[in-house]
Design a protein around this motif. Structure first.
Motif, PDB file in Angstrom:
ATOM      1  N   ILE A 334       0.846  -1.194   0.000  1.00 22.18           N
ATOM      2  CA  ILE A 334       0.000   0.000   0.000  1.00 22.18           C
ATOM      3  C   ILE A 334       0.884   1.247   0.000  1.00 22.18           C
ATOM      4  CG2 ILE A 334      -1.687   1.314   1.337  1.00 22.18           C
ATOM      5  CD1 ILE A 334      -2.787  -1.316   2.356  1.00 22.18           C
ATOM      6  N   ALA A 335       0.558   2.182  -0.885  1.00 25.76           N
ATOM      7  CA  ALA A 335       1.316   3.448  -0.951  1.00 25.76           C
ATOM      8  C   ALA A 335       0.556   4.583  -0.282  1.00 25.76           C
ATOM      9  CB  ALA A 335       1.614   3.796  -2.405  1.00 25.76           C
ATOM     10  N   ASP A 336      -0.763   4.558  -0.369  1.00 23.63           N
ATOM     11  CA  ASP A 336      -1.589   5.626   0.182  1.00 23.63           C
ATOM     12  C   ASP A 336      -1.569   5.607   1.707  1.00 23.63           C
ATOM     13  OD1 ASP A 336      -4.371   6.638   1.223  1.00 23.63           O
ATOM     14  OD2 ASP A 336      -4.111   7.527  -0.785  1.00 23.63           O
ATOM     15  N   GLU A 337      -1.346   6.779   2.312  1.00 22.58           N
ATOM     16  CA  GLU A 337      -1.245   6.848   3.776  1.00 22.58           C
ATOM     17  C   GLU A 337      -2.544   6.463   4.463  1.00 22.58           C
ATOM     18  OE1 GLU A 337       1.348   7.312   5.702  1.00 22.58           O
ATOM     19  OE2 GLU A 337       2.573   7.285   3.885  1.00 22.58           O
ATOM     20  N   HIS A 338      -3.662   6.901   3.903  1.00 22.61           N
ATOM     21  CA  HIS A 338      -4.951   6.541   4.500  1.00 22.61           C
ATOM     22  C   HIS A 338      -5.152   5.027   4.492  1.00 22.61           C
ATOM     23  CE1 HIS A 338      -6.487  10.569   5.116  1.00 22.61           C
ATOM     24  NE2 HIS A 338      -6.160  10.906   3.866  1.00 22.61           N
ATOM     25  N   LYS A 340      -2.833   2.779   4.457  1.00 19.38           N
ATOM     26  CA  LYS A 340      -1.924   2.178   5.435  1.00 19.38           C
ATOM     27  C   LYS A 340      -2.531   2.203   6.834  1.00 19.38           C
ATOM     28  CE  LYS A 340       2.493   3.040   3.121  1.00 19.38           C
ATOM     29  NZ  LYS A 340       3.796   3.756   3.187  1.00 19.38           N
ATOM     30  N   ARG A 341      -3.161   3.348   7.158  1.00 21.42           N
ATOM     31  CA  ARG A 341      -3.780   3.461   8.477  1.00 21.42           C
ATOM     32  C   ARG A 341      -4.930   2.466   8.618  1.00 21.42           C
ATOM     33  NH1 ARG A 341      -5.462   9.502   9.162  1.00 21.42           N
ATOM     34  NH2 ARG A 341      -6.305   8.658  11.113  1.00 21.42           N
ATOM     35  N   VAL A 342      -5.710   2.319   7.547  1.00 17.64           N
ATOM     36  CA  VAL A 342      -6.820   1.360   7.573  1.00 17.64           C
ATOM     37  C   VAL A 342      -6.292  -0.059   7.770  1.00 17.64           C
ATOM     38  CG1 VAL A 342      -8.668   0.303   6.221  1.00 17.64           C
ATOM     39  CG2 VAL A 342      -8.357   2.780   6.204  1.00 17.64           C
ATOM     40  N   ALA A 343      -5.233  -0.409   7.039  1.00 19.16           N
ATOM     41  CA  ALA A 343      -4.656  -1.749   7.153  1.00 19.16           C
ATOM     42  C   ALA A 343      -4.132  -2.004   8.563  1.00 19.16           C
ATOM     43  CB  ALA A 343      -3.535  -1.923   6.129  1.00 19.16           C
ATOM     44  N   ALA A 344      -3.495  -0.986   9.155  1.00 19.27           N
ATOM     45  CA  ALA A 344      -2.978  -1.142  10.513  1.00 19.27           C
ATOM     46  C   ALA A 344      -4.113  -1.383  11.505  1.00 19.27           C
ATOM     47  CB  ALA A 344      -2.174   0.093  10.906  1.00 19.27           C
ATOM     48  N   HIS A 345      -5.210  -0.622  11.337  1.00 18.68           N
ATOM     49  CA  HIS A 345      -6.348  -0.800  12.244  1.00 18.68           C
ATOM     50  C   HIS A 345      -7.041  -2.137  12.005  1.00 18.68           C
ATOM     51  CE1 HIS A 345      -6.238   2.952  14.388  1.00 18.68           C
ATOM     52  NE2 HIS A 345      -6.210   3.658  13.255  1.00 18.68           N
ATOM     53  N   LEU A 346      -7.070  -2.595  10.773  1.00 19.39           N
ATOM     54  CA  LEU A 346      -7.639  -3.925  10.513  1.00 19.39           C
ATOM     55  C   LEU A 346      -6.846  -5.013  11.231  1.00 19.39           C
ATOM     56  CD1 LEU A 346      -8.519  -3.734   6.704  1.00 19.39           C
ATOM     57  CD2 LEU A 346     -10.127  -4.053   8.596  1.00 19.39           C
ATOM     58  N   GLU A 347      -5.518  -4.876  11.216  1.00 15.27           N
ATOM     59  CA  GLU A 347      -4.683  -5.849  11.913  1.00 15.27           C
ATOM     60  C   GLU A 347      -4.971  -5.826  13.405  1.00 15.27           C
ATOM     61  OE1 GLU A 347      -0.001  -7.128  12.441  1.00 15.27           O
ATOM     62  OE2 GLU A 347      -0.536  -5.317  11.336  1.00 15.27           O
ATOM     63  N   ARG A 348      -5.125  -4.613  13.970  1.00 17.34           N
ATOM     64  CA  ARG A 348      -5.461  -4.500  15.387  1.00 17.34           C
ATOM     65  C   ARG A 348      -6.831  -5.103  15.673  1.00 17.34           C
ATOM     66  NH1 ARG A 348      -5.136   1.304  17.676  1.00 17.34           N
ATOM     67  NH2 ARG A 348      -5.732   0.104  19.523  1.00 17.34           N
ATOM     68  N   SER A 366     -12.804   9.722   8.773  1.00 15.66           N
ATOM     69  CA  SER A 366     -11.872  10.797   8.429  1.00 15.66           C
ATOM     70  C   SER A 366     -11.125  10.532   7.130  1.00 15.66           C
ATOM     71  CB  SER A 366     -10.845  10.971   9.558  1.00 15.66           C
ATOM     72  OG  SER A 366     -10.067   9.801   9.700  1.00 15.66           O
ATOM     73  N   SER A 367     -11.358   9.369   6.498  1.00 13.17           N
ATOM     74  CA  SER A 367     -10.629   9.030   5.283  1.00 13.17           C
ATOM     75  C   SER A 367     -11.492   9.267   4.055  1.00 13.17           C
ATOM     76  CB  SER A 367     -10.201   7.560   5.321  1.00 13.17           C
ATOM     77  OG  SER A 367     -11.343   6.727   5.183  1.00 13.17           O
ATOM     78  N   LYS A 368     -10.907   8.976   2.904  1.00 13.68           N
ATOM     79  CA  LYS A 368     -11.649   9.158   1.651  1.00 13.68           C
ATOM     80  C   LYS A 368     -12.753   8.122   1.489  1.00 13.68           C
ATOM     81  CE  LYS A 368      -8.363   6.380  -1.062  1.00 13.68           C
ATOM     82  NZ  LYS A 368      -7.428   6.392  -2.194  1.00 13.68           N
TER      83      LYS A 368
END
Length: 377
Positions: A334-338, A340-348, A366-368
């Motif tokens: 993933i290149a898009d910062e948003h 990346k944040r979604v993927a990190a929260h999915l892992e959590r 707060s994302s697109k």
């Protein structure tokens, strides 16, 4: 004595009084079935007898022995008579001092061993008939042939079923037999045992029944095909699944240590009435099967609704790999910062579902992707 309804223990005590000496009945595993109650040296004599008999290659016929052990000098002469039914049951022993020894002792023990053999045969037949009646009742209940609660209670009264009492079904299988059956579909280890295997199945049944008798829950035990089943009553204080799971896990370890028997347990959901036993049994079997799908042994698996993880385990590995490559593999790049944040929260979320859920919702707002509905997400 038998015709008057006296039991084996009464026969043993009467023989002891007649001989004025200790008399002991051992099973074929050298465990005491009954011993004369008026003799204080029974334990010491039993230990000496077992140590001696275990070293003999053949005790299938009457045998007389003398101990050289000085601690049992007063009773150093021993008569051994095998007790037989349709199988070898054990040994009838009597102990005498040398000056007591007469030929009449052997004749008396021979007659007594025959009578005890017939009594054991009768007791075994009664036990098997009772067990067969219980197995047939639970088989009819589980397979849906009993459709009314009143009929179930009437037929199950002899099995200990009580109206209004909640219960849980546990199913148990021998791990080795299960895995052999999976590897070799024609393997007959799970079929109804024949010959000497009957004794083995009875031993396993009695071991399990004795061990689970230490539970604080009352239970009824029965068998269905190659599966041992327990209908566990739920006390008025309620059902503590975590506690009972811990207790069952400990019992499986004890059973394996004592007998070498490796069992696994599937646990259904509580049934609030008698007819609900059918569903609890099905859930317990499914839980047990799921544990085996995970290649586990000596486990306690409670029933869970079929979630996505359960369904994934049912798919072949190559299809899972294709799904991963097509759907999930892109998350690693993933290149898009948003995103990346979604993927990190999915892992959590996958690791800590409840705390992470609120963070994921905030991230999406707060994302697109904030305009998407929860269902589409």
């Amino acid at each position: 004595m038998i015709m008057r309804g006296k039991g084996i223990s009464s026969i043993i005590d009467s023989l002891s009084k007649l001989f004025s000496s200790p008399v002991i009945l051992l099973n074929y595993k050298w465990q005491t079935i009954s011993a004369s109650s008026q003799n204080t040296s029974v334990a010491e004599l039993t230990a000496a007898a077992v140590n001696t008999l275990q070293d003999l290659s053949d005790i299938s016929s009457p045998t007389s022995l003398c101990f050289i052990n000085t601690s049992v000098r007063e009773r150093c002469c021993m008569l051994v008579y095998p007790v037989k039914t349709y199988r070898h049951e054990g040994y009838l022993l009597s102990f005498h001092s040398p000056d007591q020894w007469t030929g009449l002792f052997g004749l008396t023990l021979e007659q007594a061993s025959n009578v005890i053999g017939m009594e054991l045969t009768k007791s075994q037949a009664v036990k098997e008939r009772s067990r067969r009646h219980k197995n047939e009742f639970f088989s009819d209940l589980i397979e849906g042939y009993i459709t009314s609660e009143q009929e179930a209670l009437n037929r199950g009264k002899r099995c200990g079923l009580i109206k209004g009492r909640s219960s849980v079904v546990l199913t148990m299988r021998n791990d080795e037999v299960h895995h052999m059956h999976q590897r070799f579909p024609n393997y007959e280890g799970s079929a109804p045992p024949k010959g000497d295997n009957i004794t083995e199945q009875e031993e396993q049944y009695e071991h399990i029944k004795r061990l689970f008798g230490e539970l604080e829950h009352s239970f009824v035990m029965f068998t269905k095909h190659d599966t041992y089943c327990l209908l566990l009553s739920i006390p008025e204080s309620g059902w503590d699944e975590a506690k009972i799971t811990e207790q069952l896990s400990g019992m499986l370890k004890v059973l394996h240590h004592e007998t070498g028997l490796s069992l696994s347990i599937g646990m259904g959901k509580p049934a609030t009435n008698v007819l609900g036993v059918r569903h609890s049994y099905t859930e317990a079997v499914n839980a047990l099967q799921f544990g085996y799908w995970l290649k586990r042994k000596q486990f306690v698996q409670s029933y869970q609704a079929k979630d996505i993880g359960y369904l994934f385990h049912m798919l072949p590995h190559n299809e899972l790999k294709q799904f991963y490559d097509a759907t999930l593999n892109g998350l690693l790049h993933i290149a898009d910062e948003h995103e990346k944040r979604v993927a990190a929260h999915l892992e959590r979320f996958l690791r800590y579902p409840m705390p992470a859920c609120r963070n994921i919702q905030a991230t999406f707002r707060s994302s697109k992707y904030g305009g998407l509905s929860t269902g589409k997400v």
